[in-house]
Design an enzyme around this catalytic site. Structure first.
Site, PDB file in Angstrom:
ATOM      1  N   GLU A 243     -31.776   1.578 -11.856  1.00  0.00           N
ATOM      2  CA  GLU A 243     -30.758   0.832 -12.615  1.00  0.00           C
ATOM      3  C   GLU A 243     -31.128   0.773 -14.098  1.00  0.00           C
ATOM      4  OE1 GLU A 243     -31.056  -2.991 -10.706  1.00  0.00           O
ATOM      5  OE2 GLU A 243     -30.090  -2.322  -8.865  1.00  0.00           O
TER       6      GLU A 243
ATOM      7  N   CYS B 277     -22.345 -19.764 -39.854  1.00  0.00           N
ATOM      8  CA  CYS B 277     -22.885 -21.035 -40.331  1.00  0.00           C
ATOM      9  C   CYS B 277     -23.992 -21.540 -39.410  1.00  0.00           C
ATOM     10  CB  CYS B 277     -21.761 -22.039 -40.446  1.00  0.00           C
ATOM     11  SG  CYS B 277     -20.457 -21.400 -41.502  1.00  0.00           S
ATOM     12  N   GLU B 278     -25.080 -20.799 -39.368  1.00  0.00           N
ATOM     13  CA  GLU B 278     -26.266 -21.146 -38.587  1.00  0.00           C
ATOM     14  C   GLU B 278     -27.451 -20.551 -39.319  1.00  0.00           C
ATOM     15  OE1 GLU B 278     -26.553 -22.486 -35.338  1.00  0.00           O
ATOM     16  OE2 GLU B 278     -24.423 -22.528 -34.827  1.00  0.00           O
TER      17      GLU B 278
HETATM   18  C1  LIG Z   1     -30.429  -5.996 -16.738  1.00  0.00           C
HETATM   19  C2  LIG Z   1     -30.722  -5.356 -15.434  1.00  0.00           C
HETATM   20  C3  LIG Z   1     -31.054  -3.998 -15.377  1.00  0.00           C
HETATM   21  C4  LIG Z   1     -31.222  -3.123 -16.599  1.00  0.00           C
HETATM   22  O1  LIG Z   1     -32.366  -3.445 -17.316  1.00  0.00           O
HETATM   23  P1  LIG Z   1     -32.839  -2.503 -18.527  1.00  0.00           P
HETATM   24  O2  LIG Z   1     -34.058  -3.177 -19.030  1.00  0.00           O
HETATM   25  O3  LIG Z   1     -31.738  -2.492 -19.526  1.00  0.00           O
HETATM   26  O4  LIG Z   1     -33.124  -1.168 -17.966  1.00  0.00           O
HETATM   27  C5  LIG Z   1     -31.228  -3.427 -14.127  1.00  0.00           C
HETATM   28  N1  LIG Z   1     -31.109  -4.156 -12.998  1.00  0.00           N
HETATM   29  C6  LIG Z   1     -30.802  -5.472 -13.023  1.00  0.00           C
HETATM   30  C7  LIG Z   1     -30.679  -6.218 -11.757  1.00  0.00           C
HETATM   31  C8  LIG Z   1     -30.603  -6.114 -14.240  1.00  0.00           C
HETATM   32  O5  LIG Z   1     -30.319  -7.425 -14.257  1.00  0.00           O
END
Ligand SMILES: *Cc1c(COP(=O)(O)O)cnc(C)c1O
Length: 418
Positions: free
Chosen positions: A273, A342-343
């Site tokens: 992922e 505005c921060e």
């Molecule tokens: C955010 C997330 C990712 C991606 O993470 P990266 O650091 O961008 O590769 C993959 N899996 C899950 C469950 C996430 O929450």
């Protein structure tokens, strides 16, 4: 490697000068390089070509339809964390069988949608969620394919806000309770166990935490298989880091070598992922200098981009390189690069040495392709910036600049006030 480079003294995205984009599309604006996106996805995906695998791009890093579609055409899927992301992924044409669904708080409505779409796998983060998915699947007369997201309790050595695989984080099911949770899942009628999942954090710059997590998952898988619970998918999450400043994260093939070494003899389809490593350095935030000013103790460069456009510096204290799109002045000064919001926390860089700039000059905030636009907001009623995809010498606006009318869409004034 990315395609934002100077030619003579002008910064280009592929074969388009950024000045041309600033003039034609306006600023602030996100600019992505098609060639860089393709290169990063392909390099990552190919590093696992020796084994059955699926690269599910993490949609929350950059969820523009064009970006999702591009990865789909390259054989990728999506890791989603909400019904909205599922809607985007499907709209972009990503096949359901390449979609995995993570996140600690899936609502009944979102679960039903994912069941109807028949996604590849739910990554389940608690026993109550498991029960909810089983119940919803029963109602719809379906079986949900599931993995449990295991929290392996390893320290990814990253920013605390983006560390997710330690006991104190809200994510996943503790590795010590996971076996029991799988046995419970097996007793439920409307779920089908197919996988084991983990995701330990983001912006990791070392393979060691990945390997430590894997060792723990491997033990769990062996124990599950021993108990007759067969696991066909192993989802290792995302998290591989990129170079923002001086970091030297593992290259995808180094990460792959370390992972594959640990997995000898295991016959599972691997799921990844990745988010940041694919898109982070493939995008920039292009912004114009509105004013400069000097206080007794600091020099400020006031940009037309702000924390609502790119929140990472304000939220995590993140470092983004900042480069002028025209190299004119050689003289440098130490400045705070700030936005109009505005921060006092509204800054893109602090104590940064930059060449002297003047109103109208443009700066590129580098490495803004991940968690840039997707984390943007309308704070201070600022319309969100457009997104542009550059391919060779062509500019494609893949998201138009929001209008003031769009800012108030859906709002209404009740009768008693009219
Ligand atoms: C955010 C997330 C990712 C991606 O993470 P990266 O650091 O961008 O590769 C993959 N899996 C899950 C469950 C996430 O929450």
């Amino acid at each position: 490697m990315h395609h934002f480079q100077y030619k003579q003294d002008e910064l280009y995205c592929e074969n388009v000068p950024l000045r041309e984009i600033a003039d034609r599309v306006g600023t602030p604006c996100y600019v992505y390089s098609h060639a860089t996106l393709v290169h990063h996805f392909t390099v990552f995906d190919r590093s696992f070509e020796a084994v059955p695998h699926l690269t599910c791009f993490s949609a929350k890093a950059n969820s523009n339809l064009a970006v999702l579609r591009l990865f789909s055409t390259l054989g990728g899927g999506a890791d989603i964390v909400s019904g909205g992301e599922l809607f985007r992924a499907r709209k972009a044409g990503i096949p359901s069988e390449r979609i995995v669904y993570s996140g600690v708080g899936k609502s009944a409505h979102e679960i039903d949608y994912a069941l109807e779409e028949d996604i590849l796998m739910f990554n389940i983060e608690s026993t109550q969620e498991l029960e909810a998915i089983n119940e919803r699947a029963g109602r719809l007369g379906r079986r949900a394919r599931i993995a449990l997201r295991v929290n392996p309790d390893v320290d990814p050595n990253t920013h605390p806000y983006i560390s997710t695989g330690m006991q104190k984080n809200k994510f996943g099911i503790a590795v010590d309770s996971a076996f029991k949770a799988y046995e419970y899942a097996r007793s439920l009628g409307h779920v089908e166990i197919i996988g084991v999942d983990c995701h330990i954090g983001s912006q990791l710059t070392d393979v060691t935490p990945f390997v430590d997590a894997l060792k723990r998952l491997r033990l769990l898988i062996d124990r599950l298989q021993g108990a007759g619970i067969s696991i066909s998918h192993l989802d290792l999450g995302g998290g591989l880091g990129i170079t923002y400043d001086q970091e030297s994260p593992p290259l995808p093939h180094e990460y792959a070598d370390a992972v594959l070494r640990e997995l000898q003899g295991l016959s599972c389809t691997l799921i990844f992922e990745p988010g940041r490593v694919i898109v982070g350095n493939a995008g920039i935030l292009l912004s114009k200098v509105l004013y400069t000013k000097r206080s007794p103790s600091r020099n400020f460069v006031i940009m037309d981009a702000a924390m609502n456009d790119l929140v990472r510096p304000s939220l995590y204290g993140s470092y983004h390189q900042i480069q002028p799109i025209e190299k004119r002045s050689r003289e440098e000064q130490i400045v705070d690069v700030v936005g109009p919001i505005c921060e006092s926390g509204d800054f893109l860089a602090r104590d940064r040495s930059l060449p002297m700039v003047k109103p109208g000059d443009c700066l590129a905030v580098m490495s803004a392709g991940a968690y840039g636009f997707t984390m943007s907001s309308n704070y201070n009623s600022r319309p969100r910036a457009p997104e542009v995809l550059v391919r060779d010498d062509r500019i494609h606006v893949i998201r138009a600049r929001e209008t003031w009318e769009e800012l108030v869409r859906g709002e209404s004034i009740p009768d008693f006030l009219s």
